[in-house]
Motif scaffolding. Structure first.
Motif, PDB file in Angstrom:
ATOM      1  N   ALA A  82       3.791   2.430   8.296  1.00 14.70           N
ATOM      2  CA  ALA A  82       4.015   3.849   8.129  1.00 14.70           C
ATOM      3  C   ALA A  82       4.366   4.676   9.246  1.00 14.70           C
ATOM      4  CB  ALA A  82       2.616   4.525   7.597  1.00 14.70           C
ATOM      5  N   ASP A  96       0.102  -2.857  -2.245  1.00 16.01           N
ATOM      6  CA  ASP A  96      -0.302  -1.532  -2.882  1.00 16.01           C
ATOM      7  C   ASP A  96      -1.957  -1.367  -2.903  1.00 16.01           C
ATOM      8  OD1 ASP A  96       2.237  -0.916  -3.680  1.00 16.01           O
ATOM      9  OD2 ASP A  96       1.915  -1.719  -5.550  1.00 16.01           O
ATOM     10  N   ARG A 140      -2.846  -0.172   0.548  1.00 15.16           N
ATOM     11  CA  ARG A 140      -2.475   1.300   0.837  1.00 15.16           C
ATOM     12  C   ARG A 140      -3.736   2.021  -0.079  1.00 15.16           C
ATOM     13  NH1 ARG A 140       3.631   2.606  -0.583  1.00 15.16           N
ATOM     14  NH2 ARG A 140       3.041   4.435  -0.085  1.00 15.16           N
ATOM     15  N   ARG A 165      -5.915   4.900   1.524  1.00 14.26           N
ATOM     16  CA  ARG A 165      -6.173   6.178   0.829  1.00 14.26           C
ATOM     17  C   ARG A 165      -7.759   6.669   0.822  1.00 14.26           C
ATOM     18  NH1 ARG A 165      -1.495   4.534  -2.360  1.00 14.26           N
ATOM     19  NH2 ARG A 165      -3.321   3.804  -4.003  1.00 14.26           N
ATOM     20  N   ASP A 222      -1.938   9.041   2.839  1.00 14.56           N
ATOM     21  CA  ASP A 222      -1.827  10.147   1.967  1.00 14.56           C
ATOM     22  C   ASP A 222      -1.411   9.528   0.335  1.00 14.56           C
ATOM     23  OD1 ASP A 222       0.847  10.286   1.982  1.00 14.56           O
ATOM     24  OD2 ASP A 222       1.017  11.949   3.183  1.00 14.56           O
ATOM     25  N   GLU A 223      -0.952  10.267  -0.390  1.00 15.50           N
ATOM     26  CA  GLU A 223      -0.670   9.677  -1.740  1.00 15.50           C
ATOM     27  C   GLU A 223       0.874   9.058  -1.604  1.00 15.50           C
ATOM     28  OE1 GLU A 223      -2.393   9.053  -4.604  1.00 15.50           O
ATOM     29  OE2 GLU A 223      -4.173   9.842  -3.329  1.00 15.50           O
ATOM     30  N   THR A 224       1.575   9.494  -0.803  1.00 20.07           N
ATOM     31  CA  THR A 224       3.006   9.049  -0.533  1.00 20.07           C
ATOM     32  C   THR A 224       3.074   7.793   0.404  1.00 20.07           C
ATOM     33  OG1 THR A 224       3.580  10.673   1.220  1.00 20.07           O
ATOM     34  CG2 THR A 224       3.831  11.453  -0.930  1.00 20.07           C
ATOM     35  N   GLY A 225       1.914   7.499   0.787  1.00 21.61           N
ATOM     36  CA  GLY A 225       1.866   6.427   1.765  1.00 21.61           C
ATOM     37  C   GLY A 225       2.331   6.878   3.228  1.00 21.61           C
ATOM     38  N   GLU A 226       2.309   7.894   3.580  1.00 25.55           N
ATOM     39  CA  GLU A 226       2.392   8.447   4.823  1.00 25.55           C
ATOM     40  C   GLU A 226       0.979   8.507   5.804  1.00 25.55           C
ATOM     41  OE1 GLU A 226       5.073   8.950   6.391  1.00 25.55           O
ATOM     42  OE2 GLU A 226       6.562   8.738   4.821  1.00 25.55           O
ATOM     43  N   THR A 243      -1.979  10.166   7.326  1.00 25.80           N
ATOM     44  CA  THR A 243      -2.710  11.567   7.276  1.00 25.80           C
ATOM     45  C   THR A 243      -2.893  11.588   9.132  1.00 25.80           C
ATOM     46  OG1 THR A 243      -4.968  10.365   7.404  1.00 25.80           O
ATOM     47  CG2 THR A 243      -3.700  11.151   5.166  1.00 25.80           C
ATOM     48  N   LYS A 252      10.442   2.146   7.220  1.00 20.08           N
ATOM     49  CA  LYS A 252       9.492   2.476   6.093  1.00 20.08           C
ATOM     50  C   LYS A 252       9.845   1.770   4.919  1.00 20.08           C
ATOM     51  CE  LYS A 252       7.422   6.454   8.435  1.00 20.08           C
ATOM     52  NZ  LYS A 252       7.073   7.958   8.200  1.00 20.08           N
TER      53      LYS A 252
END
Length: 289
Positions: free
Chosen positions: A190, A212, A215, A219, A225-229, A231, A288
């Motif tokens: 990430a 997944d 991830r 989270r 975050d929800e997009t996989g980036e 925080t 990424k």
């Protein structure tokens, strides 16, 4: 002993350059060829054997513990069975032949015979005098191996020791951060500096489902975050991890001193750049995507 103060991250920058050349071993066709001649042909078996051989004929549990970010079931499919095909001693000899051949191809005969690689080997070996063995199984196992006579092989040997010294300390930091092996890889990817998921699956044995799930756990902790980036909390944690790893890995670079670290970084960057331009790594290895 040199005690000159180092710039922040100087040791990290140096080690990154050294590790870039060391890592070519795992993608070099010569590695597969030399181990294939011993009867070790599966890519994962090759990978486990060349990195674990210094520890002797260890079992899957020891390899999973020392490597940290590989799926244990993937390791157990090949270890300890690989040692019935070829002994650790035979694997280490094959690895040395692969390193010799691949460095000659990637760097060129002139560089292999150059004064610069002799200087780089001398500096890197001096840095190793500052390393410590405690709680560092991969470093300590490789530290038991003799230093090769040829400068390019001595340089590679030193890059291996410095890589594993930092890596062993890094794993302790990841454990303290409560990141398991896959979670550590997800967060590293990430940042844009780690391996792409494709290569994590190919080399580490994890699946998309595993990825997944990791991830999802991150989270829940507020690190992704929800997009996989990452925080802001995730970014801060990765920064803390690298800073603490720097602290645990500072001794060899303090031993070398600021001037020596700067010179070794310069030399290492040149060798790493040459190897990369010669196609040492897959184009889609990092990022990424």
């Amino acid at each position: 002993m040199t005690t000159a103060a180092l710039e922040p991250r100087a040791g990290r920058r140096c080690q990154n350059m050294l590790n870039s050349l060391h890592s070519t071993l795992y993608f070099a066709p010569e590695t597969g060829e030399e181990l294939g001649a011993l009867g070790i042909t599966h890519p994962k078996a090759v990978n486990f054997a060349v990195r674990a051989a210094a520890m002797g004929a260890v079992g899957a549990g020891a390899v999973t513990a020392a490597f940290y970010n590989y799926k244990h079931e993937a390791v157990a499919r090949h270890v300890p069975a690989v040692w019935s095909v070829a002994s650790p001693e035979a694997v280490l000899a094959a690895r040395a032949r692969a390193v010799d051949r691949s460095l000659r191809r990637l760097l060129g005969e002139e560089a292999v015979a150059s004064a610069e690689i002799t200087e780089a080997a001398r500096l890197a070996l001096r840095a190793i005098e500052g390393c410590s063995r405690g709680a560092r199984p991969l470093y300590s196992a490789h530290a038991d191996l003799p230093v090769p006579d040829q400068p390019h092989l001595a340089y590679f040997h030193a890059t291996t020791l410095l890589r594993e010294h930092r890596g062993d300390g890094h794993l302790a930091v990841l454990m303290a951060a409560e990141l398991d092996g896959l979670e550590a890889m997800v967060t590293h990817t990430a940042t844009g500096k780690g391996m792409t998921p494709k290569w994590v699956f190919v080399t580490r044995g994890w699946s998309q489902e595993d990825w997944d799930a990791a991830r999802g756990r991150l989270r829940e902790r507020g690190l992704l975050d929800e997009t996989g980036e990452l925080t802001p909390e995730g970014v801060a944690l990765r920064q803390e991890i690298e800073a603490e790893t720097d602290r645990l890995d500072a001794a060899p670079y303090r031993r070398l001193g600021a001037e020596g670290v700067a010179r070794l970084t310069e030399l290492g960057a040149g060798f790493a750049r040459t190897a990369a331009m010669a196609g040492a790594f897959p184009a889609d290895l990092l990022g990424k995507a």
